[in-house]
Design a protein around this motif. Structure first.
Motif, short mmCIF file in Angstrom:
data_model
loop_
_atom_site.label_atom_id
_atom_site.label_comp_id
_atom_site.label_asym_id
_atom_site.label_seq_id
_atom_site.Cartn_x
_atom_site.Cartn_y
_atom_site.Cartn_z
N LEU A 147 51.77 26.76 -122.11
CA LEU A 147 51.78 27.58 -123.32
C LEU A 147 53.22 27.78 -123.78
O LEU A 147 53.74 28.89 -123.79
CB LEU A 147 51.10 28.93 -123.06
N THR A 148 53.88 26.72 -124.17
CA THR A 148 55.31 26.76 -124.49
C THR A 148 55.60 27.39 -125.84
O THR A 148 56.75 27.61 -126.17
CB THR A 148 55.89 25.34 -124.47
N SER A 149 54.59 27.69 -126.63
CA SER A 149 54.83 28.22 -127.97
C SER A 149 54.72 29.75 -128.02
O SER A 149 54.74 30.32 -129.10
CB SER A 149 53.85 27.61 -128.95
N THR A 150 54.60 30.41 -126.88
CA THR A 150 54.50 31.86 -126.86
C THR A 150 55.89 32.48 -126.93
O THR A 150 56.77 32.11 -126.15
CB THR A 150 53.76 32.34 -125.60
N ILE A 151 56.08 33.40 -127.87
CA ILE A 151 57.39 34.03 -128.01
C ILE A 151 57.24 35.55 -128.04
O ILE A 151 56.17 36.09 -128.32
CB ILE A 151 58.15 33.56 -129.27
N LEU A 152 58.34 36.20 -127.74
CA LEU A 152 58.41 37.64 -127.73
C LEU A 152 59.42 38.06 -128.79
O LEU A 152 60.58 37.63 -128.75
CB LEU A 152 58.86 38.12 -126.34
N LEU A 153 58.98 38.84 -129.75
CA LEU A 153 59.86 39.36 -130.80
C LEU A 153 60.12 40.83 -130.51
O LEU A 153 59.17 41.61 -130.35
CB LEU A 153 59.20 39.22 -132.18
N LEU A 154 61.39 41.20 -130.43
CA LEU A 154 61.75 42.58 -130.12
C LEU A 154 62.43 43.23 -131.30
O LEU A 154 63.41 42.71 -131.83
CB LEU A 154 62.67 42.63 -128.90
N ARG A 155 61.91 44.38 -131.67
CA ARG A 155 62.50 45.17 -132.76
C ARG A 155 62.96 46.49 -132.16
O ARG A 155 62.15 47.26 -131.65
CB ARG A 155 61.46 45.40 -133.85
N TYR A 156 64.26 46.74 -132.23
CA TYR A 156 64.82 47.98 -131.68
C TYR A 156 64.62 49.11 -132.68
O TYR A 156 64.93 48.95 -133.86
CB TYR A 156 66.30 47.79 -131.38
N ILE A 157 64.10 50.24 -132.20
CA ILE A 157 63.88 51.40 -133.05
C ILE A 157 65.00 52.40 -132.75
O ILE A 157 65.11 52.90 -131.63
CB ILE A 157 62.51 52.06 -132.78
N GLN A 158 65.83 52.67 -133.75
CA GLN A 158 66.94 53.60 -133.58
C GLN A 158 66.39 54.98 -133.25
O GLN A 158 65.60 55.53 -134.01
CB GLN A 158 67.79 53.63 -134.86
N PRO A 159 66.77 55.57 -132.10
CA PRO A 159 66.20 56.87 -131.72
C PRO A 159 66.75 58.01 -132.56
O PRO A 159 67.90 57.98 -132.98
CB PRO A 159 66.61 57.02 -130.25
N THR A 160 65.90 59.00 -132.81
CA THR A 160 66.36 60.23 -133.43
C THR A 160 66.78 61.17 -132.31
O THR A 160 66.48 60.93 -131.14
CB THR A 160 65.24 60.87 -134.28
N LEU A 161 67.46 62.22 -132.65
CA LEU A 161 68.01 63.15 -131.67
C LEU A 161 66.91 63.67 -130.73
O LEU A 161 65.89 64.17 -131.17
CB LEU A 161 68.68 64.33 -132.38
N GLY A 162 67.12 63.52 -129.43
CA GLY A 162 66.17 64.00 -128.44
C GLY A 162 65.03 63.05 -128.12
O GLY A 162 64.23 63.31 -127.23
#
Length: 200
Positions: A147-162
Motif C-alpha cells: 500500500l505505497t500510496s498511503t500518506i499522512l497529512l498533518l495540519r498544525y493547529i496554533q494553540p490558544t492560551l491554556g
C-alpha cells in the motif's frame, strides 16, 4: 602556500553554504550532496507524541525530527515516526520501537518525510487558510507494504492560551494499488480518515 590554503578554505566554505537549501526545494534544482535544511524550524512543532482517543479507538503517533540525514545522494532534515492503534480494547497494530536507538535506523520507519504542501495540493483543505501549509508524510503498514500510496497529512493547529497543542492528522490513499492477490486488504490497518490529535 599560505595563500593557496586560504583560497581552498574560502572555496570550501562558499561551496558548503551554496549546498544548503530550504526544505521544499526541488531535487532537480540542486546538485548531489546538497543539504535540505529546516531553515525556519517548521518541522519542530510536529516533533512529539500525539494521541487521538474516542470511545472505541486510541491512536498514538510519535514523531521525531532528524537532522542532516544522508539518503545516499542528499542530506535532509526530516520527520520520522511510528504509531500504535487500539480498537475496541484490542491492539491492532503497534510499530512503536521498544528501544530508543531504533530511531536512528531511518529506513525502517513507518512514517516519514519533509515536504510541506499548500491547502490546494493532494487532498484540498477547505478549512485551511490560503497560505497555510500542511506536512505530507508517507504512512506505511508493515504488514501491507504494497500500500505505497498511503500518506499522512498533518495540519498544525496554533494553540490558544491554556490549550494543548493539536494537529489534524489525515490518513489518505491517493492512488490505486496493485494487491498481491484477490484476498489482500486494500487499506492500512489504521482506518483512513481524519484524527484530531493532542500533544502529550
Amino acid at each position: 602556500m599560505k595563500n593557496l590554503f586560504k583560497i581552498v578554505l574560502i572555496v570550501l566554505v562558499v561551496s558548503c553554504k551554496a549546498q544548503t537549501v530550504p526544505l521544499n526545494t526541488y531535487y532537480h534544482n540542486v546538485s548531489s550532496g546538497a543539504y535540505f535544511k529546516d531553515t525556519l524550524g517548521e518541522l519542530d512543532k510536529f516533533d512529539g507524541t500525539w494521541v487521538y482517543s474516542n470511545s472505541n479507538i486510541s491512536l498514538t503517533i510519535i514523531l521525531k525530527k532528524k537532522i542532516h540525514v544522508y539518503d545516499g545522494e542528499y542530506y535532509e532534515d526530516i520527520i520520522v515516526g511510528e504509531y500504535r492503534l487500539i480498537q475496541n480494547n484490542q491492539e491492532i497494530v503497534n510499530t512503536l520501537p521498544t528501544n530508543l536507538l531504533d530511531w536512528d535506523n531511518i529506513d525502517e520507519r513507518n512514517i516519514g518525510g519533509r515536504r510541506f504542501i499548500t491547502s490546494e495540493e493532494v487532498v484540498p483543505c477547505v478549512s485551511c487558510d490560503p497560505n497555510e501549509k500542511r506536512l505530507m508524510l508517507y504512512f506505511s503498514d508493515p504488514q501491507r507494504k504494497y500500500l505505497t500510496s498511503t500518506i499522512l497529512l498533518l495540519r498544525y493547529i496554533q494553540p490558544t492560551l491554556g490549550e494543548p497543542e493539536k494537529i489534524i492528522a489525515k490518513i489518505v490513499s491517493t492512488h490505486g494499488v496493485i494487491i498481491p492477490d484477490e484476498n489482500s486488504p486494500t487499506e492500512p490497518r489504521v482506518p483512513l480518515g481524519e484524527y484530531l490529535m493532542i500533544k502529550q
